[in-house]
Design an enzyme around this catalytic site. Sequence first.
Site, mmCIF file in Angstrom:
data_model
loop_
_atom_site.group_PDB
_atom_site.id
_atom_site.type_symbol
_atom_site.label_atom_id
_atom_site.label_comp_id
_atom_site.label_asym_id
_atom_site.label_seq_id
_atom_site.Cartn_x
_atom_site.Cartn_y
_atom_site.Cartn_z
ATOM 1 N N GLY A 209 44.866 25.668 57.811
ATOM 2 C CA GLY A 209 45.930 25.457 56.835
ATOM 3 C C GLY A 209 47.286 25.911 57.367
ATOM 4 O O GLY A 209 48.311 25.278 57.092
ATOM 5 N N ASN B 205 47.353 31.540 46.062
ATOM 6 C CA ASN B 205 46.150 32.200 46.583
ATOM 7 C C ASN B 205 45.926 33.596 46.014
ATOM 8 O O ASN B 205 44.813 34.104 46.051
ATOM 9 C CB ASN B 205 46.210 32.283 48.113
ATOM 10 N N GLN C 223 44.390 26.245 48.493
ATOM 11 C CA GLN C 223 43.504 26.865 47.491
ATOM 12 C C GLN C 223 43.041 25.860 46.436
ATOM 13 O O GLN C 223 42.151 26.168 45.649
ATOM 14 C CB GLN C 223 44.209 28.038 46.787
ATOM 15 N N SER D 78 42.448 23.139 53.928
ATOM 16 C CA SER D 78 41.740 23.889 54.969
ATOM 17 C C SER D 78 40.259 23.993 54.611
ATOM 18 O O SER D 78 39.910 24.441 53.512
ATOM 19 C CB SER D 78 42.370 25.287 55.083
ATOM 20 N N HIS E 11 37.654 25.824 55.508
ATOM 21 C CA HIS E 11 36.884 27.059 55.281
ATOM 22 C C HIS E 11 37.061 27.617 53.864
ATOM 23 O O HIS E 11 36.384 28.569 53.477
ATOM 24 C CB HIS E 11 37.190 28.118 56.346
ATOM 25 N N THR F 160 41.873 17.826 72.309
ATOM 26 C CA THR F 160 40.544 17.229 72.123
ATOM 27 C C THR F 160 39.999 17.617 70.753
ATOM 28 O O THR F 160 40.032 18.789 70.369
ATOM 29 C CB THR F 160 39.595 17.705 73.244
ATOM 30 N N CYS G 254 48.450 46.905 54.334
ATOM 31 C CA CYS G 254 48.780 48.179 54.980
ATOM 32 C C CYS G 254 49.524 47.902 56.270
ATOM 33 O O CYS G 254 49.125 47.032 57.024
ATOM 34 C CB CYS G 254 47.473 48.889 55.300
HETATM 35 N N1 PLP Z 1 47.960 28.496 52.281
HETATM 36 C C1 PLP Z 1 47.302 29.205 51.357
HETATM 37 C C2 PLP Z 1 47.711 29.090 49.921
HETATM 38 C C3 PLP Z 1 46.252 30.038 51.730
HETATM 39 O O1 PLP Z 1 45.603 30.758 50.800
HETATM 40 C C4 PLP Z 1 45.901 30.132 53.099
HETATM 41 C C5 PLP Z 1 44.846 31.047 53.542
HETATM 42 O O2 PLP Z 1 44.471 31.982 52.878
HETATM 43 C C6 PLP Z 1 46.608 29.340 54.021
HETATM 44 C C7 PLP Z 1 47.630 28.539 53.570
HETATM 45 C C8 PLP Z 1 46.260 29.378 55.470
HETATM 46 O O3 PLP Z 1 45.041 28.710 55.698
HETATM 47 P P1 PLP Z 1 44.221 28.991 57.034
HETATM 48 O O4 PLP Z 1 43.518 30.286 56.848
HETATM 49 O O5 PLP Z 1 43.266 27.847 57.137
HETATM 50 O O6 PLP Z 1 45.197 29.013 58.137
#
Ligand code: PLP
Length: 399
Positions: A89, A169, A197, A217, A219, A255, A343
Site C-alpha cells: 500500500g 486505519n 483499510q 494492499s 495483506h 519482475t 515510542c
Molecule cells: N494506508 C493505510 C490506511 C494503512 O493502514 C496502511 C498500513 O497499515 C498503508 C496505507 C500501508 O500499507 P502497506 O503496509 O501495504 O504498505
Amino acid sequence: MSQENKESQILNMLKERNDILIYVDNAATTKIDIEVINSMLPYLCDEYGNASSIYSFGQNARRAIDGARKQFAIALNSQNNEIFFTSCGSEGNTWAIKGIAHKMGKKGKHVITSVIEHHSVLNACYSLEVEGYEVTYLPVDSNGMVSIKDVENAIRSDTILISIMLANNEIGTIQPIKEITEIAHKHGVLIHTDAVQAVGHIEVDLTDLNVDLLTASAHKFHGPKGVGILYVKQEIALHPLIYGGHQESGLRGGTENTSGIVGSGIAIQKSMQEIPRMRKKFEELSNCFISRIMEECPKVRLNGHQENRLNNIVSLTFPNVDGEALQMQLDLKGICVATGSACNSGGINPSHVLLATGMKKELAIGTIRISFSKYNTAEEIDAVAAAISSAYRKSSNRF
Ligand code: PLP
C-alpha cells in the site's frame, strides 16, 4: 519508563508467556488464508517462470497474473487494464501522489490531502513540498471527518490532485469520498483515495465511486504480504515510480511476484464474497465488545465516527492510563492489540490522527486499537474485553 525497567518487563513477559495467542490487531496485518497459500504454492515450486519470457513456461506465469488482475477488476468493478500490481500500500500511495504530481507539474503544483492520512501519503506530500509543490493539509472534526466544504474551499486554479483516505486505519472513520470526488471533478481536479483499510472489508465499486486512483494492499484482507494494487482510471496518465522493464504496461518495472499476485487474486475474490457475512459478524462482535467495555470501564471513550465507520476497528481511549502499559499487560496474556502512540527516542508520540480530532496528548496516550478478522470468535472477544477491564483497573490505580 527507564530502559532498564522496560527490558526487565520484556524479560518477565517472555518468562510468563504461555502460547495462547488472541490476535486482534488485524488493521496492522491479517493471517493469510489457507486457500490463498494453496493457490500460491504451484507458482513458488513448479511454475516459477518469468512472466516476461515468451516461451510457454513463462507465459503460464503471465496468464496467472492476468487472471489475478481480472479478479481485482471484477471485485472492484473496473477494467483489467486499470489494475497495476505494486509491492504494498505504501508504494501505491507514493506512486499515485508523486506519479500524478510529476506528470502534471506543468499544469499546477498544488495538492490537497488531510492531516489524518497514513504516513505513506503524508511523507509523499512532504517530499513534494521539498520539490517546490504546495500541499494543503485539511483538518478533521472530532469524529475524524473531513468537511466537504473545506475540500471545495481549498481547491485553487493550480490544484492538480486531492488525496483523501477512504477509511482511517486508527479510528475506522469512513470519508464521503463519492461526494469529494464530485467536487474534485467539478473543478477539473484528479482524486486519489487510500483504500488500504477499506478494500476487502466494505464494498468498493469503482464505477460508482468514480475516483481516478485508488490504493489497496493484499495483506490487509488475508492475502500475502508484498502485494498491493494501484487502480488508475483508463484515461489518466502518471509517471512511473519504479523504472525498469516493460512490466505493468511499462509503468512499474520489476519482475512480477507471480505467487503473491495469484494469492492476492484469490484473497480479494474470497473477501468480496465474505463481506455480507463479515459485516454482520463484526457488528455483533463490536457491539458486544463495546458494551462490555463501557460497562466495566465507564470512563472509556470510543473514537471515530459513530455511524460512518469500519465495524472491524474499535479505538478506545482510557483516561489516566498509559496505552503502552495496557498493551504490555495484554501481551503477557497473549493478546495482541495496537496503541494510539509510537515510542521514539524523545518519548511517547501520540498518534497524529487522535491529536487531529482535538484529543489532548495526555488522553491520546491512553488509547488502544482492537481490530477483528474473520478468524476471531465471540469467546476470544469476551476474553479480550475481560483482560482489558482487569488491566485497566490495575493501570488506572497506578495513575
Ligand atoms: N494506508 C493505510 C490506511 C494503512 O493502514 C496502511 C498500513 O497499515 C498503508 C496505507 C500501508 O500499507 P502497506 O503496509 O501495504 O504498505
